[in-house]
Motif scaffolding. Structure first.
Motif, PDB file in Angstrom:
ATOM      1  N   LYS A  67      74.869 -20.557  30.918  1.00 13.71           N
ATOM      2  CA  LYS A  67      74.460 -19.148  31.461  1.00 13.71           C
ATOM      3  C   LYS A  67      73.861 -19.313  32.897  1.00 13.71           C
ATOM      4  N   LEU A  68      73.380 -20.843  33.105  1.00 21.89           N
ATOM      5  CA  LEU A  68      72.698 -21.181  34.200  1.00 21.89           C
ATOM      6  C   LEU A  68      73.382 -20.604  35.505  1.00 21.89           C
ATOM      7  N   GLU A  69      72.516 -20.202  36.708  1.00 24.45           N
ATOM      8  CA  GLU A  69      72.974 -19.929  37.798  1.00 24.45           C
ATOM      9  C   GLU A  69      72.122 -20.641  38.914  1.00 24.45           C
ATOM     10  N   LEU A  70      72.787 -20.264  40.135  1.00 22.55           N
ATOM     11  CA  LEU A  70      72.320 -20.920  41.381  1.00 22.55           C
ATOM     12  C   LEU A  70      71.129 -20.030  42.105  1.00 22.55           C
ATOM     13  N   LYS A  71      70.267 -20.398  42.712  1.00 23.23           N
ATOM     14  CA  LYS A  71      69.495 -19.399  43.552  1.00 23.23           C
ATOM     15  C   LYS A  71      69.472 -19.939  45.116  1.00 23.23           C
ATOM     16  N   GLY A  72      70.398 -20.721  45.440  1.00 19.99           N
ATOM     17  CA  GLY A  72      70.274 -21.048  46.932  1.00 19.99           C
ATOM     18  C   GLY A  72      71.586 -22.172  46.897  1.00 19.99           C
ATOM     19  N   GLU A  73      71.613 -22.765  48.265  1.00 18.13           N
ATOM     20  CA  GLU A  73      72.763 -23.708  48.634  1.00 18.13           C
ATOM     21  C   GLU A  73      72.337 -25.012  47.916  1.00 18.13           C
ATOM     22  N   PRO A  74      73.041 -25.807  47.241  1.00 15.36           N
ATOM     23  CA  PRO A  74      72.733 -27.055  46.827  1.00 15.36           C
ATOM     24  C   PRO A  74      72.488 -28.020  47.934  1.00 15.36           C
ATOM     25  N   GLY A  75      71.851 -29.067  47.864  1.00 14.53           N
ATOM     26  CA  GLY A  75      71.685 -30.050  48.898  1.00 14.53           C
ATOM     27  C   GLY A  75      70.498 -29.815  49.906  1.00 14.53           C
ATOM     28  N   LYS A  76      69.730 -28.920  49.709  1.00 11.32           N
ATOM     29  CA  LYS A  76      68.728 -28.267  50.886  1.00 11.32           C
ATOM     30  C   LYS A  76      67.421 -28.562  50.252  1.00 11.32           C
ATOM     31  N   LYS A  77      67.101 -28.426  49.220  1.00 12.63           N
ATOM     32  CA  LYS A  77      65.576 -28.568  48.703  1.00 12.63           C
ATOM     33  C   LYS A  77      65.635 -29.426  47.210  1.00 12.63           C
ATOM     34  N   PHE A  78      64.521 -30.292  47.167  1.00 13.55           N
ATOM     35  CA  PHE A  78      64.241 -30.628  45.707  1.00 13.55           C
ATOM     36  C   PHE A  78      63.362 -29.809  45.144  1.00 13.55           C
TER      37      PHE A  78
END
Length: 371
Positions: free
Chosen positions: A196-207
């Motif tokens: 079910k998991l989704e992303l909320k932005g672009e990977p590799g930009k923020k910890f």
């Protein structure tokens, strides 16, 4: 009368919520993470063999008998006990120089790792790369979890998961019974929750530290292993070679064909957790045998701020300073602290954190001379 009516309505709503979700029911019943949680969940065992590694011991370690606080001077032992510690070990030059247990615990007491398991999961990812089961940290996670392609995870790499820069949309709150953390901790179908998991932005930009990253790493590992469970690989690559003194276990989501909770939930004794620290203190080498590559140990614990990384966290290890020390950490104040420059491993296990900044405390103790 009206208040009684509304109270009954509220109770009915709560009961309906509980009955409709076993997860919420378990959350309400257990309320919050507890040091006895290893008893609540099913688990897979890891078993010690006849050959057991035991640290040397000395009663002559030169550690402070008392420490000055803001208000008074207190004994080291009293400080540990007053801050809900159950086990505390200082191991320097392969020798236990301080070992105390509190609140009814002793060296045979089982203690859950909580998020210290994240660091151990990272070690197993390194072992899988060494074994050629995983090609590289730069691989997209969809190579192993194709179910996430429909959620846009093609740009998420294993490295993003390792350094918590995946942009995963995941609530780390442990007080919300409907959040992802509760679903992962109390739920009985981790795979369903992961898909079910989704992303909320672009990977590799923020910890952003969220446990969903490590649980996805666990599924990557499971898929790479194919015919072994994560626990079986843990037994093969670490538990047996590290010559653990006791049996242990890894909690799973359900009894039949369960999934390991790789973001938490390894259950062991304090001395055996210390051996994880000793392995990394010695750059992945255990008494002449390289269990995980020195390169992986170095990559896992070095400061790296590229691709959204931060200077206090790397591959599932916390970096408390710029001097090369590192530590595994769990929510209730469980720690494995390692300072290679001082040849020291410190293990602290607790019922909760108490009121001590433990990383600063470990660094202070590391400065004291050996026997």
């Amino acid at each position: 009368m009206r208040n009684k009516k509304w109270n009954n309505v509220a109770l009915a709503i709560v009961m309906a919520m509980v009955l409709s979700s076993c997860k919420v029911g378990r959350f309400v019943y257990y309320n919050f993470a507890d040091i006895k949680d290893y008893k609540k969940f099913p688990s897979r065992a890891v078993v010690s063999n006849d050959t057991k590694f035991k640290f040397h011991r000395t009663d002559k370690g030169k550690y402070p008998q008392s420490l000055k606080t803001d208000k008074e001077r207190v004994s080291l032992e009293q400080l540990l006990e007053d801050n809900n510690t159950v086990a505390f070990l200082i191991i320097k030059n392969d020798t236990i120089q301080y070992e105390k247990y509190f609140n009814g615990y002793d060296q045979e007491s089982v203690i859950p790792s909580f998020s210290m398991a994240k660091s151990i999961t990272s070690i197993l990812i390194g072992c899988a790369i060494d074994d050629g089961l995983i090609k590289s940290v730069d691989e997209p996670v969809t190579n192993y979890i194709p179910e996430l392609a429909r959620n846009g995870f093609e740009k998420v790499s294993i490295k993003h998961l390792l350094q918590m820069t995946s942009a995963l949309d995941f609530s780390e709150s442990y007080i919300n019974p409907f959040g992802e953390a509760a679903s992962f901790y109390y739920g009985r179908n981790l795979k369903r929750e992961m898909f079910k998991l989704e992303l909320k932005g672009e990977p590799g930009k923020k910890f952003e530290y969220v446990s969903g990253n490590t649980q996805l790493l666990g599924l990557v590992l499971e898929r790479a292993l194919k015919n072994k469970t994560v626990t079986q690989y843990f037994q093969e690559k670490l538990w047996t070679p590290l010559q653990m003194e006791y049996d242990g276990s890894w909690s799973i989501d359900k009894k039949n064909e369960g999934t390991e909770k790789t973001f938490c939930c390894i259950n062991a004794r304090a001395r055996d957790f210390a051996k994880i620290g000793r392995l990394y203190l010695n750059k992945g080498n255990w008494n002449g045998k390289q269990l995980v590559s020195e390169k992986w140990v170095r990559e896992s614990t070095k400061i790296d701020t590229t691709e959204g990384g931060v200077d206090y966290y790397k591959y599932q290890w916390w970096l408390p300073s710029t001097t090369g020390d590192f530590m595994a950490e769990g929510i209730l104040g469980q720690y494995i602290y390692v300072d290679p420059s001082k040849n020291i491993v410190i293990v602290r296990m607790g019922k909760n954190n108490g009121h001590v900044n433990w990383s600063d405390f470990f660094m202070l103790l590391a400065k004291y001379p050996e026997k």
